[in-house]
Scaffold this motif. Structure first.
Motif, PDB file in Angstrom:
ATOM      1  N   LYS A 187      -0.565  36.955 -52.163  1.00 16.87           N
ATOM      2  CA  LYS A 187      -1.971  37.284 -52.414  1.00 16.87           C
ATOM      3  C   LYS A 187      -2.348  38.620 -51.790  1.00 16.87           C
ATOM      4  CE  LYS A 187      -3.536  32.485 -52.889  1.00 16.87           C
ATOM      5  NZ  LYS A 187      -3.786  32.555 -54.323  1.00 16.87           N
ATOM      6  N   VAL A 188      -1.771  38.926 -50.622  1.00 21.75           N
ATOM      7  CA  VAL A 188      -2.058  40.208 -49.973  1.00 21.75           C
ATOM      8  C   VAL A 188      -1.310  41.344 -50.666  1.00 21.75           C
ATOM      9  CG1 VAL A 188      -1.791  41.527 -47.839  1.00 21.75           C
ATOM     10  CG2 VAL A 188      -2.584  39.165 -47.744  1.00 21.75           C
ATOM     11  N   ALA A 189      -0.047  41.106 -51.030  1.00 16.70           N
ATOM     12  CA  ALA A 189       0.756  42.146 -51.673  1.00 16.70           C
ATOM     13  C   ALA A 189       0.124  42.611 -52.976  1.00 16.70           C
ATOM     14  CB  ALA A 189       2.172  41.643 -51.928  1.00 16.70           C
ATOM     15  N   ASN A 190      -0.540  41.698 -53.683  1.00 18.54           N
ATOM     16  CA  ASN A 190      -1.182  42.063 -54.938  1.00 18.54           C
ATOM     17  C   ASN A 190      -2.362  43.010 -54.732  1.00 18.54           C
ATOM     18  OD1 ASN A 190       0.538  40.489 -56.446  1.00 18.54           O
ATOM     19  ND2 ASN A 190      -0.789  38.680 -56.379  1.00 18.54           N
ATOM     20  N   LEU A 191      -2.832  43.114 -53.486  1.00 12.24           N
ATOM     21  CA  LEU A 191      -3.983  43.963 -53.192  1.00 12.24           C
ATOM     22  C   LEU A 191      -3.612  45.271 -52.510  1.00 12.24           C
ATOM     23  CD1 LEU A 191      -6.318  41.173 -51.763  1.00 12.24           C
ATOM     24  CD2 LEU A 191      -6.358  42.114 -54.068  1.00 12.24           C
ATOM     25  N   LEU A 192      -2.355  45.396 -52.078  1.00 10.92           N
ATOM     26  CA  LEU A 192      -1.946  46.572 -51.319  1.00 10.92           C
ATOM     27  C   LEU A 192      -2.007  47.838 -52.165  1.00 10.92           C
ATOM     28  CD1 LEU A 192       1.143  45.279 -49.307  1.00 10.92           C
ATOM     29  CD2 LEU A 192      -1.198  45.551 -48.522  1.00 10.92           C
ATOM     30  N   ASP A 193      -2.321  48.959 -51.502  1.00 15.11           N
ATOM     31  CA  ASP A 193      -2.236  50.258 -52.167  1.00 15.11           C
ATOM     32  C   ASP A 193      -1.245  51.131 -51.410  1.00 15.11           C
ATOM     33  OD1 ASP A 193      -3.553  51.411 -49.930  1.00 15.11           O
ATOM     34  OD2 ASP A 193      -5.510  51.014 -50.805  1.00 15.11           O
ATOM     35  N   ASP A 194      -1.136  52.383 -51.816  1.00 19.04           N
ATOM     36  CA  ASP A 194      -0.098  53.252 -51.252  1.00 19.04           C
ATOM     37  C   ASP A 194      -0.309  53.565 -49.776  1.00 19.04           C
ATOM     38  OD1 ASP A 194       1.113  53.319 -53.706  1.00 19.04           O
ATOM     39  OD2 ASP A 194       0.166  55.190 -54.333  1.00 19.04           O
ATOM     40  N   ASP A 195      -1.537  53.364 -49.267  1.00 20.68           N
ATOM     41  CA  ASP A 195      -1.831  53.732 -47.884  1.00 20.68           C
ATOM     42  C   ASP A 195      -1.728  52.554 -46.913  1.00 20.68           C
ATOM     43  OD1 ASP A 195      -2.358  56.367 -48.616  1.00 20.68           O
ATOM     44  OD2 ASP A 195      -4.427  55.889 -49.135  1.00 20.68           O
ATOM     45  N   GLU A 232      -0.448  55.720 -39.802  1.00 23.76           N
ATOM     46  CA  GLU A 232      -0.687  56.627 -38.685  1.00 23.76           C
ATOM     47  C   GLU A 232      -1.602  56.026 -37.629  1.00 23.76           C
ATOM     48  OE1 GLU A 232       0.932  59.418 -38.369  1.00 23.76           O
ATOM     49  OE2 GLU A 232       1.897  59.166 -40.321  1.00 23.76           O
ATOM     50  N   THR A 233      -1.281  56.267 -36.364  1.00 22.32           N
ATOM     51  CA  THR A 233      -2.174  55.927 -35.263  1.00 22.32           C
ATOM     52  C   THR A 233      -3.323  56.931 -35.224  1.00 22.32           C
ATOM     53  OG1 THR A 233      -0.392  54.951 -33.954  1.00 22.32           O
ATOM     54  CG2 THR A 233      -2.344  55.710 -32.748  1.00 22.32           C
ATOM     55  N   ILE A 234      -4.528  56.441 -34.976  1.00 21.39           N
ATOM     56  CA  ILE A 234      -5.713  57.291 -34.949  1.00 21.39           C
ATOM     57  C   ILE A 234      -6.169  57.451 -33.498  1.00 21.39           C
ATOM     58  CG2 ILE A 234      -8.112  57.492 -35.710  1.00 21.39           C
ATOM     59  CD1 ILE A 234      -7.284  55.726 -38.121  1.00 21.39           C
ATOM     60  N   THR A 235      -6.551  58.651 -33.111  1.00 18.94           N
ATOM     61  CA  THR A 235      -7.039  58.910 -31.757  1.00 18.94           C
ATOM     62  C   THR A 235      -8.449  59.474 -31.819  1.00 18.94           C
ATOM     63  OG1 THR A 235      -4.789  59.371 -30.988  1.00 18.94           O
ATOM     64  CG2 THR A 235      -6.599  60.110 -29.583  1.00 18.94           C
ATOM     65  N   THR A 236      -9.374  58.871 -31.084  1.00 14.23           N
ATOM     66  CA  THR A 236     -10.761  59.339 -31.060  1.00 14.23           C
ATOM     67  C   THR A 236     -10.873  60.574 -30.165  1.00 14.23           C
ATOM     68  OG1 THR A 236     -11.511  58.149 -29.087  1.00 14.23           O
ATOM     69  CG2 THR A 236     -11.417  56.903 -31.152  1.00 14.23           C
ATOM     70  N   PRO A 237     -11.964  61.315 -30.260  1.00 17.60           N
ATOM     71  CA  PRO A 237     -12.165  62.477 -29.379  1.00 17.60           C
ATOM     72  C   PRO A 237     -12.143  62.104 -27.897  1.00 17.60           C
ATOM     73  CG  PRO A 237     -13.690  62.576 -31.214  1.00 17.60           C
ATOM     74  CD  PRO A 237     -13.024  61.232 -31.286  1.00 17.60           C
ATOM     75  N   GLU A 238     -12.430  60.835 -27.600  1.00 16.56           N
ATOM     76  CA  GLU A 238     -12.444  60.387 -26.203  1.00 16.56           C
ATOM     77  C   GLU A 238     -11.057  59.956 -25.721  1.00 16.56           C
ATOM     78  OE1 GLU A 238     -16.189  60.224 -28.195  1.00 16.56           O
ATOM     79  OE2 GLU A 238     -14.356  59.077 -28.621  1.00 16.56           O
ATOM     80  N   GLY A 239     -10.048  60.106 -26.572  1.00 20.66           N
ATOM     81  CA  GLY A 239      -8.686  59.785 -26.168  1.00 20.66           C
ATOM     82  C   GLY A 239      -8.275  58.342 -26.354  1.00 20.66           C
ATOM     83  N   VAL A 240      -9.010  57.583 -27.154  1.00 17.78           N
ATOM     84  CA  VAL A 240      -8.667  56.188 -27.423  1.00 17.78           C
ATOM     85  C   VAL A 240      -7.793  56.138 -28.673  1.00 17.78           C
ATOM     86  CG1 VAL A 240      -9.537  53.881 -27.951  1.00 17.78           C
ATOM     87  CG2 VAL A 240     -10.811  55.381 -26.389  1.00 17.78           C
ATOM     88  N   ALA A 241      -6.522  55.784 -28.515  1.00 18.10           N
ATOM     89  CA  ALA A 241      -5.588  55.679 -29.637  1.00 18.10           C
ATOM     90  C   ALA A 241      -5.599  54.250 -30.153  1.00 18.10           C
ATOM     91  CB  ALA A 241      -4.181  56.070 -29.201  1.00 18.10           C
ATOM     92  N   PHE A 242      -5.759  54.099 -31.471  1.00 17.09           N
ATOM     93  CA  PHE A 242      -5.841  52.749 -32.027  1.00 17.09           C
ATOM     94  C   PHE A 242      -5.248  52.696 -33.426  1.00 17.09           C
ATOM     95  CE2 PHE A 242      -9.619  54.842 -33.614  1.00 17.09           C
ATOM     96  CZ  PHE A 242      -9.851  54.291 -34.867  1.00 17.09           C
ATOM     97  N   ARG A 243      -4.977  51.455 -33.854  1.00 19.11           N
ATOM     98  CA  ARG A 243      -4.437  51.212 -35.186  1.00 19.11           C
ATOM     99  C   ARG A 243      -5.295  50.153 -35.876  1.00 19.11           C
ATOM    100  NH1 ARG A 243       0.510  53.264 -36.112  1.00 19.11           N
ATOM    101  NH2 ARG A 243       0.836  51.814 -37.838  1.00 19.11           N
ATOM    102  N   PRO A 244      -6.025  50.503 -36.941  1.00 22.81           N
ATOM    103  CA  PRO A 244      -6.794  49.503 -37.684  1.00 22.81           C
ATOM    104  C   PRO A 244      -5.887  48.725 -38.630  1.00 22.81           C
ATOM    105  CG  PRO A 244      -7.131  51.669 -38.648  1.00 22.81           C
ATOM    106  CD  PRO A 244      -6.252  51.872 -37.442  1.00 22.81           C
ATOM    107  N   HIS A 245      -6.142  47.450 -38.792  1.00 20.83           N
ATOM    108  CA  HIS A 245      -5.330  46.667 -39.715  1.00 20.83           C
ATOM    109  C   HIS A 245      -6.068  45.426 -40.186  1.00 20.83           C
ATOM    110  CE1 HIS A 245      -3.965  44.009 -36.254  1.00 20.83           C
ATOM    111  NE2 HIS A 245      -4.242  45.120 -35.616  1.00 20.83           N
TER     112      HIS A 245
END
Length: 342
Positions: free
Chosen positions: A109-117, A140-153
């Motif tokens: 069900k999740v694979a049917n919704l995935l896109d290239d990103d 890609e890991t995202i880093t805020t201007p305040e130096g907080v590195a995070f990964r949304p999922h």
């Protein structure tokens, strides 16, 4: 931690994007067998099916020893589900229970919704296979201007022990401490839940909206981090927060001792720990201190810490903790705007 637990984690979890996040803390080369559970990039969907979900939850009859005759009698009201490969019993259910097979609900069900990103970033089994998750992430890991590195999922979870409805929700992993955090810090975000009932149905539009939140979470979380980093918390206010968050009993005893230790641990994170101290003096630092202590310092009973953390992540306990922390801090600062309606 027992060798059995470490062996389970090395064989029943898959960790992707290690080129970006590094190896998992549980990684043990000697327990990897013929195939590593770490992937430098995304985890192929077929590998999750082959390595984790290549078995069925099989229904079976339940028998109970009669207190009158001492003989086993069939329980017509319940059914037991067991793993087809190991025979382990996962859970007992009434006639209205609808199973959600992992391969179908967490992969197909999740694979049917995935896109290239988006791609699978982690997956695993807990409680002997009674609970499972699949995480869909951006590369890609995202880093805020305040130096907080995070990964949304997007975290997709379900169970065969009755503990969880099938759930799809956006979350954030804070890379510096490997903590799960509420995607919007003080909002519940977009969560889709499907109960294990005969009317089970995943509405694709709702699921697609939740999946789309993975992209929007990056902007939302970045804005929240900036907002909280701009909210000053003085040392006096930090002490007042501790008084509200961990009340110190007046009467000497075990309760006072435990509370004092927790306050000391939180203060050590606040002042000296690289996972928290860079944001000392801000509202984000307060949230980070409490969240990090819950992940890595809080006493664990009845389970290992990694299992407890994984379960709390899939059940949403860390989301609740982050919102509760902000609510307490808002009261201390007299800043009701810190807490927004969910």
């Amino acid at each position: 931690m027992s060798r059995e637990t470490l062996d389970w984690l090395n064989k029943n979890t898959l960790i992707g994007f290690t080129e970006k996040r590094g190896t998992a803390w549980h990684y043990h080369r000697g327990m990897q067998g013929t195939e590593s559970n770490h992937y430098r990039g995304a985890i192929p969907v077929q590998d999750v099916q082959r390595r984790l979900f290549d078995w069925e939850a099989v229904p079976g009859e339940v028998f109970v020893t009669s207190p009158l005759t001492g003989r086993p009698e069939r329980d017509l009201e319940r059914v037991a589900f067991s793993r087809s490969d190991t025979g382990r019993v996962l859970g007992y259910f009434g006639p209205g229970y609808q199973p959600h097979p992992y391969g179908e609900w967490l992969l197909n069900k999740v694979a049917n919704l995935l896109d290239d990103d988006l791609a699978v970033g982690s997956a695993g089994l807990l409680k002997g296979g009674a609970v499972a998750w699949v995480s869909v992430e951006v590369p890609e890991t995202i880093t805020t201007p305040e130096g907080v590195a995070f990964r949304p999922h997007l975290l997709a979870t379900t169970s065969f022990d009755g503990s969880l409805a099938t759930t799809y929700k956006p979350v954030v992993t804070n890379v510096v401490c490997d903590n799960t955090m509420n995607a919007a810090l003080n909002e519940s975000g977009r969560t889709v839940r499907v109960k294990h009932s005969r009317k089970s149905e995943l509405k694709l539009a709702a699921a697609r909206d939740a999946l789309g939140m993975v992209h929007r979470v990056a902007d939302s979380f970045t804005q929240e981090v900036t907002r909280l980093c701009r909210t000053d918390v003085s040392e006096r206010q930090w002490q007042r927060f501790l008084d509200a968050h961990v009340e110190l009993p007046a009467k000497p005893g075990r309760g006072r001792t435990l509370a004092a230790r927790k306050r000391e641990a939180l203060t050590s994170l606040w002042t000296d720990d690289a996972r928290v101290a860079p944001w000392r003096g801000t509202a984000f630092g307060v949230v980070q201190a409490v969240n990090t202590h819950a992940h890595h310092g809080q006493t664990v009973r009845g389970a290992t810490r990694p299992e407890r953390n994984a379960l709390r992540a899939v059940t949403g306990d860390f989301d609740t903790l982050d919102r509760s922390t902000l609510a307490t801090l808002a009261g201390v600062l007299e800043r009701t705007e810190l807490v927004r309606a969910a």
